[in-house]
Motif scaffolding. Structure first.
Motif, PDB file in Angstrom:
ATOM      1  N   VAL A  26       0.980  -1.085   0.063  1.00 10.83           N
ATOM      2  CA  VAL A  26      -0.138  -0.073  -0.092  1.00 10.83           C
ATOM      3  C   VAL A  26       0.791   1.220   0.011  1.00 10.83           C
ATOM      4  CG1 VAL A  26      -2.032  -1.080   1.046  1.00 10.83           C
ATOM      5  CG2 VAL A  26      -0.308  -0.046   2.592  1.00 10.83           C
ATOM      6  N   VAL A  27       2.008   1.183   0.270  1.00  5.46           N
ATOM      7  CA  VAL A  27       3.083   2.470   0.682  1.00  5.46           C
ATOM      8  C   VAL A  27       3.416   2.754  -0.916  1.00  5.46           C
ATOM      9  CG1 VAL A  27       5.233   3.139   1.333  1.00  5.46           C
ATOM     10  CG2 VAL A  27       3.801   1.676   2.890  1.00  5.46           C
ATOM     11  N   ASP A  28       3.272   1.794  -1.836  1.00  4.92           N
ATOM     12  CA  ASP A  28       3.980   1.965  -2.996  1.00  4.92           C
ATOM     13  C   ASP A  28       3.199   3.058  -3.765  1.00  4.92           C
ATOM     14  OD1 ASP A  28       5.458  -0.244  -2.752  1.00  4.92           O
ATOM     15  OD2 ASP A  28       4.332  -1.702  -3.961  1.00  4.92           O
ATOM     16  N   THR A  29       1.944   3.337  -3.386  1.00  7.92           N
ATOM     17  CA  THR A  29       1.090   4.359  -4.041  1.00  7.92           C
ATOM     18  C   THR A  29       0.611   5.409  -3.012  1.00  7.92           C
ATOM     19  OG1 THR A  29      -0.905   3.016  -3.895  1.00  7.92           O
ATOM     20  CG2 THR A  29       0.205   2.774  -5.931  1.00  7.92           C
ATOM     21  N   CYS A  30       1.314   5.532  -1.905  1.00  7.75           N
ATOM     22  CA  CYS A  30       0.647   6.442  -0.622  1.00  7.75           C
ATOM     23  C   CYS A  30       0.599   7.900  -1.198  1.00  7.75           C
ATOM     24  CB  CYS A  30       1.572   6.245   0.463  1.00  7.75           C
ATOM     25  SG  CYS A  30       3.094   6.911   0.154  1.00  7.75           S
ATOM     26  N   LEU A  31       1.304   8.478  -2.228  1.00  8.54           N
ATOM     27  CA  LEU A  31       1.268   9.633  -2.900  1.00  8.54           C
ATOM     28  C   LEU A  31      -0.258   9.900  -3.517  1.00  8.54           C
ATOM     29  CD1 LEU A  31       4.775  10.725  -3.958  1.00  8.54           C
ATOM     30  CD2 LEU A  31       3.452  11.271  -1.668  1.00  8.54           C
ATOM     31  N   ASP A  32      -0.748   9.002  -3.945  1.00  9.25           N
ATOM     32  CA  ASP A  32      -2.323   9.136  -4.901  1.00  9.25           C
ATOM     33  C   ASP A  32      -3.139   9.874  -3.747  1.00  9.25           C
ATOM     34  OD1 ASP A  32      -0.956   7.365  -6.612  1.00  9.25           O
ATOM     35  OD2 ASP A  32      -2.357   5.764  -6.350  1.00  9.25           O
ATOM     36  N   GLY A  33      -3.282  11.326  -4.163  1.00  8.30           N
ATOM     37  CA  GLY A  33      -4.395  11.967  -3.501  1.00  8.30           C
ATOM     38  C   GLY A  33      -3.637  12.871  -2.409  1.00  8.30           C
ATOM     39  N   ALA A  34      -2.323  12.540  -2.302  1.00  6.16           N
ATOM     40  CA  ALA A  34      -1.651  13.300  -1.158  1.00  6.16           C
ATOM     41  C   ALA A  34      -1.093  14.684  -1.624  1.00  6.16           C
ATOM     42  CB  ALA A  34      -0.489  12.552  -0.600  1.00  6.16           C
ATOM     43  N   ILE A  35      -1.024  15.038  -2.810  1.00  6.41           N
ATOM     44  CA  ILE A  35      -0.518  16.383  -3.217  1.00  6.41           C
ATOM     45  C   ILE A  35      -1.803  16.978  -3.577  1.00  6.41           C
ATOM     46  CG2 ILE A  35       0.732  17.412  -4.935  1.00  6.41           C
ATOM     47  CD1 ILE A  35       2.546  14.849  -5.400  1.00  6.41           C
ATOM     48  N   VAL A  36      -1.730  18.120  -2.704  1.00  8.00           N
ATOM     49  CA  VAL A  36      -2.794  19.089  -2.694  1.00  8.00           C
ATOM     50  C   VAL A  36      -2.757  20.111  -3.449  1.00  8.00           C
ATOM     51  CG1 VAL A  36      -3.718  17.942  -0.663  1.00  8.00           C
ATOM     52  CG2 VAL A  36      -2.313  20.174  -0.633  1.00  8.00           C
ATOM     53  N   THR A  37      -1.612  20.522  -4.291  1.00  7.79           N
ATOM     54  CA  THR A  37      -1.433  21.833  -4.806  1.00  7.79           C
ATOM     55  C   THR A  37      -1.966  21.507  -6.304  1.00  7.79           C
ATOM     56  OG1 THR A  37       0.641  22.449  -3.485  1.00  7.79           O
ATOM     57  CG2 THR A  37       0.350  23.576  -5.659  1.00  7.79           C
ATOM     58  N   ASP A  38      -2.746  22.479  -6.688  1.00 10.61           N
ATOM     59  CA  ASP A  38      -3.251  22.424  -8.050  1.00 10.61           C
ATOM     60  C   ASP A  38      -2.063  22.452  -9.171  1.00 10.61           C
ATOM     61  OD1 ASP A  38      -4.264  23.966 -10.959  1.00 10.61           O
ATOM     62  OD2 ASP A  38      -5.846  22.866  -9.933  1.00 10.61           O
ATOM     63  N   PRO A  39      -1.932  21.481 -10.140  1.00 11.41           N
ATOM     64  CA  PRO A  39      -0.861  21.513 -11.334  1.00 11.41           C
ATOM     65  C   PRO A  39      -0.506  22.873 -11.609  1.00 11.41           C
ATOM     66  CG  PRO A  39      -2.448  19.449 -11.512  1.00 11.41           C
ATOM     67  CD  PRO A  39      -3.040  20.582 -10.207  1.00 11.41           C
ATOM     68  N   ALA A  40      -1.486  23.590 -11.930  1.00 12.52           N
ATOM     69  CA  ALA A  40      -1.292  24.823 -12.581  1.00 12.52           C
ATOM     70  C   ALA A  40      -0.434  25.796 -11.579  1.00 12.52           C
ATOM     71  CB  ALA A  40      -2.280  25.639 -12.884  1.00 12.52           C
ATOM     72  N   HIS A  41      -0.310  25.551 -10.440  1.00 12.78           N
ATOM     73  CA  HIS A  41       0.084  26.183  -9.345  1.00 12.78           C
ATOM     74  C   HIS A  41       1.622  25.822  -8.773  1.00 12.78           C
ATOM     75  CE1 HIS A  41      -2.711  29.513  -9.365  1.00 12.78           C
ATOM     76  NE2 HIS A  41      -3.712  28.421  -9.632  1.00 12.78           N
ATOM     77  N   ARG A  42       1.986  24.592  -9.167  1.00  7.91           N
ATOM     78  CA  ARG A  42       3.052  23.940  -8.815  1.00  7.91           C
ATOM     79  C   ARG A  42       4.546  24.807  -9.123  1.00  7.91           C
ATOM     80  NH1 ARG A  42       0.789  17.942  -9.939  1.00  7.91           N
ATOM     81  NH2 ARG A  42      -0.894  17.925  -8.400  1.00  7.91           N
ATOM     82  N   ASP A  43       5.348  24.744  -8.393  1.00 11.94           N
ATOM     83  CA  ASP A  43       6.677  25.284  -8.418  1.00 11.94           C
ATOM     84  C   ASP A  43       7.514  24.397  -9.303  1.00 11.94           C
ATOM     85  OD1 ASP A  43       8.956  26.292  -8.479  1.00 11.94           O
ATOM     86  OD2 ASP A  43       9.345  26.620  -6.358  1.00 11.94           O
ATOM     87  N   PRO A  44       7.687  24.805 -10.672  1.00  5.88           N
ATOM     88  CA  PRO A  44       8.471  23.680 -11.481  1.00  5.88           C
ATOM     89  C   PRO A  44       9.551  23.353 -10.833  1.00  5.88           C
ATOM     90  CG  PRO A  44       8.140  25.985 -12.528  1.00  5.88           C
ATOM     91  CD  PRO A  44       7.453  26.103 -11.389  1.00  5.88           C
ATOM     92  N   ASP A  45      10.530  24.218 -10.417  1.00 10.15           N
ATOM     93  CA  ASP A  45      11.776  24.077  -9.837  1.00 10.15           C
ATOM     94  C   ASP A  45      11.822  23.062  -8.713  1.00 10.15           C
ATOM     95  OD1 ASP A  45      13.300  25.711 -11.402  1.00 10.15           O
ATOM     96  OD2 ASP A  45      13.019  27.276 -10.070  1.00 10.15           O
ATOM     97  N   LEU A  46      10.742  22.980  -7.963  1.00  7.84           N
ATOM     98  CA  LEU A  46      10.561  21.856  -6.718  1.00  7.84           C
ATOM     99  C   LEU A  46      10.076  20.715  -7.544  1.00  7.84           C
ATOM    100  CD1 LEU A  46      10.391  20.793  -3.958  1.00  7.84           C
ATOM    101  CD2 LEU A  46       8.407  22.154  -3.580  1.00  7.84           C
ATOM    102  N   VAL A  47       9.216  20.681  -8.384  1.00  5.67           N
ATOM    103  CA  VAL A  47       8.553  19.553  -9.045  1.00  5.67           C
ATOM    104  C   VAL A  47       9.792  18.731  -9.762  1.00  5.67           C
ATOM    105  CG1 VAL A  47       7.331  18.837 -11.214  1.00  5.67           C
ATOM    106  CG2 VAL A  47       6.187  20.388  -9.410  1.00  5.67           C
ATOM    107  N   ARG A  48      10.925  19.647 -10.462  1.00 11.25           N
ATOM    108  CA  ARG A  48      12.112  18.917 -11.145  1.00 11.25           C
ATOM    109  C   ARG A  48      12.798  18.164  -9.769  1.00 11.25           C
ATOM    110  NH1 ARG A  48      11.801  23.323 -14.672  1.00 11.25           N
ATOM    111  NH2 ARG A  48      12.833  24.496 -13.090  1.00 11.25           N
ATOM    112  N   LYS A  49      12.861  18.666  -8.645  1.00  7.39           N
ATOM    113  CA  LYS A  49      13.640  18.189  -7.680  1.00  7.39           C
ATOM    114  C   LYS A  49      13.028  16.677  -7.199  1.00  7.39           C
ATOM    115  CE  LYS A  49      15.612  20.645  -4.373  1.00  7.39           C
ATOM    116  NZ  LYS A  49      15.734  21.759  -3.309  1.00  7.39           N
TER     117      LYS A  49
END
Length: 288
Positions: free
Chosen positions: A255-278
């Motif tokens: 179950v841990v393999d997919t624990c990020l499903d639904g965990a990220i709450v920031t809208d894709p349009a507002h995500r920091d691209p530098d952090l996303v790359r990291k």
């Protein structure tokens, strides 16, 4: 279904794993900085294994300066599917005498000078830590510890303190009142970061001392710890060999393999691209 790739993080006294076939050293660059040391990879009992000494070879890095984000990121980049921590701890309970191997299942985090998440401003995520240890992996570690000849106790709460100083007696007594069983300086935020990286995590806490709460026992000293570490290290290495042997079959999903499903709450349009790359290694599955 898939193959196991076992990540092993070695604590105080455990700086190498013998018996690896096709042994190779891997220098990993991460966007979070340098890991504690070069990683060593190979096969053990037919299972792929990646080893990282938490404090660096020669024990160069104190607990507060361990770059846990880089360590977990590096293990993920090396393809690890599961991570087992081997750590020296003090005991807060009479029955957990030096030499006991406690298969931890809960944590209390009292650290305060460490980066505790891969996520942050520009990409916010909240993962569950209700059950911070993978039950399947912990059970395998417990059986491997028994096969290695260890005195095993399954279940226990690990109090993670900042360090590098040991506890005062008042602190030690307080942690006992809280229901904690062992005390150490390194499993947090390591366990939290492993969860954010979707890596099932288990902790084997090897007791070296009674901290300082017992009146009839000398207070913890580094010399005493080192004496117990040498004996524990040999058993820990045997534990890893038995654990690898138990992973010879195919790995079923956790179950841990997919624990990020639904965990990220920031809208894709507002995500920091530098952090996303990291986050490409630890959260790339859900950020594509």
């Amino acid at each position: 279904m898939g193959e196991w790739v076992l990540g092993v993080i070695g604590g105080s006294g455990l700086y190498d794993i013998e018996g690896l076939q096709d042994r190779r050293t891997i220098e990993v660059e991460t966007p979070w900085g340098e890991p504690s040391d070069a990683l060593v990879a190979g096969t053990l009992g037919g299972v792929q294994l990646v080893f990282l000494p938490r404090h660096g070879r020669g024990h160069r890095t104190p607990p507060s300066r361990i770059n846990a984000r880089a360590n977990i990121d590096a293990l993920k980049r090396c393809g690890c599917t599961d991570v087992v921590s081997l750590s020296a701890v003090g005991s807060l309970r009479e029955h957990l005498s030096p030499g006991a191997f406690v298969i931890v299942d809960q944590f209390v985090d009292r650290t305060f000078d460490r980066e505790k998440s891969f996520f942050g401003q520009g990409c916010v995520a909240h993962v569950s830590m209700a059950r911070p240890v993978c039950e399947r992996l912990a059970a395998l570690a417990a059986e491997a510890a028994r096969a290695a000849g260890a005195r095993v106790v399954e279940g226990g709460t690990y109090l993670a303190m900042e360090g590098p100083q040991f506890s005062t007696k008042a602190e030690s007594e307080l942690y006992r009142l809280w229901g904690c069983d062992v005390i150490g300086m390194t499993n947090m935020p390591e366990a939290k970061l492993a969860r954010e990286a979707e890596l099932p995590y288990a902790s084997v806490a090897m007791v070296t001392d009674y901290d300082c709460w017992r009146e009839d026992v000398a207070h913890v000293e580094v010399g005493d710890i080192l004496a117990h570490l040498s004996a524990n290290a040999a058993t820990a290495k045997a534990l890893v060999r038995h654990l690898a042997a138990a992973m010879s079959g195919e790995r079923s999903p956790s179950v841990v393999d997919t624990c990020l499903d639904g965990a990220i709450v920031t809208d894709p349009a507002h995500r920091d691209p530098d952090l996303v790359r990291k986050l490409s290694a630890v959260a790339g599955r859900v950020l594509k």
